[in-house]
Scaffold this motif. Structure first.
Motif, PDB file in Angstrom:
ATOM      1  N   GLY A 132      -7.784   6.337   3.010  1.00 18.24           N
ATOM      2  CA  GLY A 132      -7.301   7.115   1.877  1.00 18.24           C
ATOM      3  C   GLY A 132      -5.808   7.393   1.984  1.00 18.24           C
ATOM      4  N   LEU A 133      -5.405   8.514   1.394  1.00 21.46           N
ATOM      5  CA  LEU A 133      -3.988   8.852   1.343  1.00 21.46           C
ATOM      6  C   LEU A 133      -3.501   9.366   2.698  1.00 21.46           C
ATOM      7  N   VAL A 134      -2.550   8.669   3.287  1.00 18.49           N
ATOM      8  CA  VAL A 134      -2.005   9.061   4.600  1.00 18.49           C
ATOM      9  C   VAL A 134      -0.650   9.735   4.378  1.00 18.49           C
ATOM     10  N   PRO A 135      -0.475  10.977   4.869  1.00 25.13           N
ATOM     11  CA  PRO A 135       0.805  11.678   4.674  1.00 25.13           C
ATOM     12  C   PRO A 135       1.870  11.194   5.671  1.00 25.13           C
ATOM     13  N   PRO A 136       3.145  11.355   5.332  1.00 27.39           N
ATOM     14  CA  PRO A 136       4.237  10.851   6.176  1.00 27.39           C
ATOM     15  C   PRO A 136       4.174  11.266   7.656  1.00 27.39           C
TER      16      PRO A 136
ATOM     17  N   TRP B 118      12.777  -0.500   1.892  1.00 30.43           N
ATOM     18  CA  TRP B 118      11.929  -0.567   0.699  1.00 30.43           C
ATOM     19  C   TRP B 118      11.998   0.752  -0.087  1.00 30.43           C
ATOM     20  N   VAL B 119      11.889   1.876   0.617  1.00 31.56           N
ATOM     21  CA  VAL B 119      11.952   3.201  -0.020  1.00 31.56           C
ATOM     22  C   VAL B 119      13.261   3.353  -0.797  1.00 31.56           C
TER      23      VAL B 119
ATOM     24  N   GLU C 196       0.817  -1.216   0.000  1.00 33.10           N
ATOM     25  CA  GLU C 196       0.000   0.000   0.000  1.00 33.10           C
ATOM     26  C   GLU C 196       0.852   1.268   0.000  1.00 33.10           C
ATOM     27  N   LEU C 197       2.166   1.098   0.128  1.00 34.23           N
ATOM     28  CA  LEU C 197       3.052   2.264   0.120  1.00 34.23           C
ATOM     29  C   LEU C 197       3.528   2.538  -1.307  1.00 34.23           C
ATOM     30  N   PHE C 198       3.687   3.813  -1.620  1.00 31.78           N
ATOM     31  CA  PHE C 198       4.278   4.155  -2.913  1.00 31.78           C
ATOM     32  C   PHE C 198       5.064   5.451  -2.757  1.00 31.78           C
TER      33      PHE C 198
ATOM     34  N   LEU D 122       9.478  10.857  -1.754  1.00 31.53           N
ATOM     35  CA  LEU D 122       8.669  11.030  -0.547  1.00 31.53           C
ATOM     36  C   LEU D 122       7.643   9.908  -0.486  1.00 31.53           C
ATOM     37  N   VAL D 123       7.554   9.246   0.652  1.00 28.76           N
ATOM     38  CA  VAL D 123       6.685   8.077   0.754  1.00 28.76           C
ATOM     39  C   VAL D 123       5.230   8.479   1.001  1.00 28.76           C
ATOM     40  N   ARG D 124       4.318   7.698   0.455  1.00 26.25           N
ATOM     41  CA  ARG D 124       2.883   7.877   0.667  1.00 26.25           C
ATOM     42  C   ARG D 124       2.262   6.525   0.986  1.00 26.25           C
ATOM     43  N   TRP D 125       1.186   6.580   1.767  1.00 27.25           N
ATOM     44  CA  TRP D 125       0.477   5.357   2.140  1.00 27.25           C
ATOM     45  C   TRP D 125      -0.969   5.459   1.648  1.00 27.25           C
ATOM     46  N   GLN D 126      -1.315   4.607   0.707  1.00 30.88           N
ATOM     47  CA  GLN D 126      -2.692   4.542   0.217  1.00 30.88           C
ATOM     48  C   GLN D 126      -3.433   3.524   1.075  1.00 30.88           C
TER      49      GLN D 126
END
Ligand code: C2E
Ligand code: MG
Ligand code: MG
Ligand code: MG
Length: 295
Positions: free
Chosen positions: A70-74, A93-94, A39-41, A61-65
């Motif tokens: 929804g979209l969770v900020p770092p 992973w990043v 779920e991370l991108f 910059l990592v994002r979590w869907q």
């Protein structure tokens, strides 16, 4: 004594705090699943040369869907990951994802002018004894040259202690670039950059904000001093969080080599960024047009 203890336990069970603690616990356990469920991108924010306006690289910059939220900020999950240790596998992973993507861009004709990809590294990662080996492996497996990787660390990380400092020296020996992120917000900025093998200073957004308004001489003075320090020491400078043309003009005047901010390009997923590079490669150089890509 009893009064103090009573007050402390009241604080501990204060409802809002309790809710926050539970949130953190939930975020923590969900994050492990998020890694497994992919779920991370990453999104990539352009870094531009302030003289030419051209893109020289990106910050990843990592994002979590999240499936429900929804979209969770770092800021909503990186601190939790730092506390429960998940930042180590997450950061690994990043690092691989960013190196692999940047190697792909470099291989395209439109990526000819690119010089480096920024990856944020938390202190917990730098303390991990396998970190240097992880970086070496990520570079080897993706074919990215060490000089193309910029590891962004903070002043407090550098001051963490001798183990982290040895790690930073080993990374520098490897040929990786080191950037001091959020520069100017820490305590001992000046001595720090002289004592450590830094390549890039990233001026914190708080100094860029208000730099163009006449009454904020304090922040202007810091921005000026940082540019001067960097020039003396032969370091590159990136001004962070540039949002308007006046800030851009001021920072260029002060001698900042590079800039980053919504005016110069918002963070965007890999596919949009590939399209941006292709679009700009077809344009005449010199035109840094504000970018409207969605985050
Ligand atoms: P940072 O490394 O200082 O990254 C810059 C932040 O400023 C990013 O926020 C970026 O989206 C935002 N930004 C850039 N230009 C502008 C602008 O013009 N205006 C405003 N208002 N903001 C701007 P983001 O993506 O929310 O990341 C926040 C922080 O989370 C980062 O600060 C970094 O410390 C951390 N972070 C993000 N990704 C990672 C990661 O993969 N690993 C680790 N360890 N930390 C990360
Ligand atoms: Mg950063
Ligand atoms: Mg920063
Ligand atoms: Mg920042």
């Amino acid at each position: 004594q009893a009064k103090a203890a009573g007050k402390a336990s009241w604080v501990l069970f204060e409802p809002r705090m309790r809710r926050e603690l539970m949130d953190h616990a939930r975020v923590g356990s969900e994050l492990l699943l998020a890694l497994e469920r992919e779920e991370l991108f990453l999104v990539y924010q352009p870094v531009r040369d302030l003289d030419t306006g051209r893109i020289t690289g990106f910050e990843s910059l990592v994002r979590w869907q999240h499936p429900e939220r929804g979209l969770v900020p770092p800021p909503a999950f990186i601190p939790v990951a730092e506390r429960n240790g998940l930042i180590v596998p997450l950061g690994r992973w990043v690092l691989r994802e960013a190196c692999a993507q940047f190697a792909r861009w470099l291989a395209e004709p439109s990526g000819a002018g690119l010089t480096g990809i920024g990856v944020n590294v938390a202190v917990r990662q730098l303390r991990d004894p396998t970190f240097v080996a992880d970086v070496t492996a990520a570079l080897a497996d993706t074919g990215l040259r060490p000089a193309h990787l910029i590891l962004e660390v903070t002043e407090s990380s550098v001051l963490d202690g001798p183990d982290v400092q040895a790690t930073l020296r080993a990374l520098h020996e490897l040929g990786v670039q080191l950037a001091l992120d959020d520069f100017g917000t820490g305590q001992s900025s000046l001595s720090l950059v002289r004592a450590f093998p830094m390549d890039i200073l990233k001026l914190d957004k708080s100094f860029v904000d208000g730099i163009a308004d006449g009454d904020d001489r304090g922040r202007l003075a810091v921005a000026d001093a940082v540019a001067g320090l960097a020039a003396t020491l032969g370091l590159q400078t990136v001004a962070e969080g540039i949002e308007d043309v006046e800030q851009l003009a001021r920072l260029t005047e002060l001698g900042y080599t590079s800039g980053q901010g919504y005016l110069l390009g918002r963070p965007a997923p890999a596919a949009d960024t590939t399209a941006l590079l292709a679009r700009e490669a077809g344009e005449t150089p010199g035109a840094a047009e504000p970018d409207g890509a969605a985050e």
